[in-house]
Design a protein around this motif. Structure first.
Motif, short mmCIF file in Angstrom:
data_model
loop_
_atom_site.label_atom_id
_atom_site.label_comp_id
_atom_site.label_asym_id
_atom_site.label_seq_id
_atom_site.Cartn_x
_atom_site.Cartn_y
_atom_site.Cartn_z
N PHE A 1 1.83 -4.93 6.20
CA PHE A 1 2.69 -4.02 6.96
C PHE A 1 2.77 -4.44 8.43
O PHE A 1 3.82 -4.28 9.07
N HIS A 2 1.67 -4.94 8.95
CA HIS A 2 1.70 -5.38 10.35
C HIS A 2 2.66 -6.55 10.53
O HIS A 2 3.43 -6.61 11.49
N GLY B 1 9.40 -3.48 -9.99
CA GLY B 1 10.33 -3.63 -8.87
C GLY B 1 10.73 -2.29 -8.28
O GLY B 1 10.82 -2.13 -7.06
N MET B 2 10.97 -1.31 -9.16
CA MET B 2 11.32 0.04 -8.70
C MET B 2 10.16 0.66 -7.92
O MET B 2 10.36 1.35 -6.92
N HIS B 3 8.94 0.41 -8.39
CA HIS B 3 7.77 0.96 -7.72
C HIS B 3 7.64 0.37 -6.31
O HIS B 3 7.36 1.09 -5.34
N SER C 1 9.07 4.57 1.22
CA SER C 1 8.11 5.55 1.72
C SER C 1 7.55 5.13 3.07
O SER C 1 7.38 5.94 3.98
N PHE C 2 7.25 3.84 3.19
CA PHE C 2 6.74 3.28 4.46
C PHE C 2 7.75 3.49 5.58
O PHE C 2 7.41 3.95 6.68
N LEU D 1 0.83 -1.20 0.00
CA LEU D 1 0.00 0.00 0.00
C LEU D 1 0.87 1.26 0.00
O LEU D 1 1.93 1.30 0.62
N ASN D 2 0.41 2.30 -0.71
CA ASN D 2 1.07 3.60 -0.65
C ASN D 2 0.64 4.28 0.65
O ASN D 2 -0.54 4.58 0.85
#
Length: 615
Positions: free
Chosen positions: A455-456, A486-488, A495-496, A439-440
């Protein structure tokens, strides 16, 4: 168990100091590395050399240190007293030799064991030391720690001081090692902040600070502060601190000018002192985590005869300020109770802003508590940890001697995870598999960590829920394909971390795994290439008839091949925030809504494959 009949007197060996340093360099400089990481051994060699110059300055001799880098050779010149000429060879080559055993000569030095410069000499392909004292100078030359030439003492009109020149040994650091100027610059800035009045010159550029740790914090900040920096000083201690709008805690700690990247007793005392002082000032028993949430601080102390937990001096183990001094804990907490309390009384607007920040953190923590419990139950019931994480046996939070090697590879998909898992070092290398694009998290709160299963589980694997103190892996390596997707994914993960765990980046824990784009081989030799230029070089070496394979993803790489990319020859690109002045602006530009500003940036910087090959 069968007896080992080969275990005889001949099995017992005694190594010379030089042989021991070269055989077990990790005991002296931590890690070898190729220079890609700020804590790689070649920078420790430079640091050990400059530390001696700083000790001279601290004792009142010499206000300038000159550092010059030419390819792989480093030269360091100070203008202190100069090593006594008759002891020059001993001081740079005989272990446990030095002046720092005499506390009258070097009261609060960082190098007390008589080891550092000898390790530089032993681990260098070539090494030269020259000392100038009272109109005379002497030069000695070594190769791999062995004396090759001792020049006679000569008259000199140069200023007093010591000159050291060394080239790290590629037999130890690898044929591809290289110094990165940004890491040297960072090191020199730290020396400048901690030694106001000292000028360090690196390849013609001066590094000097008048504001001390306040300057350091100003340069390190990656976002707006909630209140002006509190700059507190007394004999043997200096502290600068403020709070920002980010998550987590960010610390820069130093002992006798040494950057203690792993903290230690002084940092623990500061954190305790901060909590106690704030509680007393406001008369409320705020939770310690709420007080420290979003803090950014720099702490420097000077200790007599400091004890570090390793030769690389990254963590202070001392409990006392000196043989007859107070404990570090009482010294720092008392300082905080007096000076920070006074500062808060003199700055009521800052104090009120701090109170609001603490109470906002408290509200968010309580809101998260219910969601956190649900997320834990969900993970426990589904038993998803086993599916996501292939764990290793050695962790950073343990006492194993390989703890600093502990690594978590974050990969995309089961295919790549399978290849990596099959060839990893099960002692120190763990694998976490993503199921797709994460997720962004731009614009989201910490609530997303508990609502988003992936993420958890990643946070749980890293053990970051209660802060970086519990981090289970020293290295967090993003291992994605070298394509657009892959870059994304790299950007989404970075960012996270920037949003919720910036201390992972500021402490140098996050890297991107570089994997080969091409395999070039003939019947006799195989070369893996990480760029178009390397591919062309390999073709020139193996001939145009060589077979070329283009790797599109990590899942294509066989376990047998993958082993070469995550072992001794691993290539890692550290993720750093050193040149970022505002993380909110950075994330907003790259991860926010698709604004015309970003569209124009993409159009202006777009390159097609043909352009890259020609370049």
């Amino acid at each position: 168990m069968a007896a080992d009949h080969n275990y005889t007197e001949a099995s017992i060996k005694t190594l010379s100091a030089l042989e021991h340093i070269r055989l077990r360099p990790g005991m002296y400089i931590g890690r070898l590395g190729n220079g890609a990481h700020a804590e790689d051994g070649i920078y420790v060699l430079l640091k050990e050399t400059i530390d001696n110059c700083i000790d001279e300055y601290t004792m009142g001799f010499g206000k300038r240190v000159e550092v010059h880098l030419a390819e792989r050779t480093v030269c360091v010149r100070d203008y202190g007293r100069g090593i006594p000429l008759g002891k020059l060879i001993d001081c740079v080559s005989v272990i446990n030799t030095g002046a720092k055993y005499d506390s009258k000569t070097f009261q609060k030095s960082v190098g007390l064991n008589g080891v550092g410069q000898k390790a530089v000499n032993a681990l260098a392909h070539s090494y030269r030391a020259q000392s100038v004292r009272e109109g005379q100078c002497k030069l000695v030359e070594f190769e791999r720690g062995k004396l090759v030439k001792e020049h006679k003492v000569q008259a000199s009109d140069e200023r007093n001081g010591t000159y050291i020149e060394f080239t790290p040994d590629e037999q130890l650091f690898g044929a591809n090692f290289a110094f990165r100027r940004e890491y040297i610059e960072e090191m020199l800035w730290n020396y400048a902040y901690l030694n106001r009045g000292l000028t360090l010159n690196f390849n013609g550029k001066n590094y000097k600070s008048e504001g001390g740790l306040k300057d350091l914090l100003t340069k390190k900040l990656t976002g707006e502060t909630l209140y002006p920096i509190a700059h507190l000083e007394a004999e043997d201690i200096e502290i600068a601190l403020t709070h920002g709008g980010h998550y987590g805690e960010e610390y820069y700690s130093f002992v006798n000018g040494q950057h203690t990247t792993m903290g230690g007793t002084h940092l623990a005392a500061f954190r305790e002192g901060l909590v106690g002082t704030v509680r007393n000032f406001f008369g409320k028993q705020y939770d310690a985590a709420d007080i420290r949430q979003s803090v950014v601080a720099a702490v420097s102390v000077r200790v007599q005869e400091p004890v570090f937990e390793s030769q690389t001096k990254t963590k202070l183990g001392s409990t006392d300020m000196g043989p007859k001094g107070p404990t570090i804990r009482s010294f720092i907490t008392s300082f905080m109770q007096q000076h920070l309390d006074n500062w808060l009384h003199r700055n009521p607007e800052a104090a009120e802003t701090l109170r609001k920040k603490i109470e906002a953190s408290e509200r968010e923590r309580k809101e998260l508590s219910g969601i956190r419990n649900l997320a834990k139950e969900r993970a426990k019931k589904a038993n998803l940890h086993n599916k996501k994480l292939r764990d290793c046996r050695v962790h950073l939070d343990g006492k194993d001697k390989r703890a600093e090697e502990s690594t978590l590879f974050i990969v995309e998909g089961d295919s790549a995870a399978g290849s990596l898992t099959a060839c990893r070092d099960v002692q120190t290398q763990a694998v976490f598999a993503l199921k797709g694009k994460p997720l962004n998290t731009f614009g989201l709160t910490k609530k997303v960590i508990y609502e988003n299963e992936e993420f958890h589980l990643l946070q749980s694997a890293l053990n970051l829920e209660d802060g970086i103190d519990g981090l289970r892996y020293n290295n967090v390596v993003i291992a994605t394909d070298a394509d657009v997707d892959g870059m994304h994914i790299r950007l989404l993960l970075i960012s996270f971390f920037v949003k919720f765990f910036p201390e992972l980046l500021t402490n140098g824990h996050v890297s991107v795994l570089e994997t080969p784009l091409f395999r070039v081989r003939n019947k006799k030799k195989t070369i893996y290439c990480y760029s178009e230029a390397e591919k062309q070089s390999a073709l020139h070496q193996l001939g145009k008839a060589a077979e070329i394979t283009r790797f599109k993803g990590l899942g294509e790489v066989s376990p047998g091949e993958f082993k070469d990319f995550i072992g001794m020859g691993i290539r890692l690109e550290p993720v750093s925030l050193k040149h970022v002045t505002d993380t909110d602006d950075l994330l907003g530009f790259y991860m926010g809504k698709n604004t015309p500003h970003r569209q124009n940036f993409i159009i202006e910087n777009l390159r097609v494959e043909k352009d890259l090959i020609e370049a």
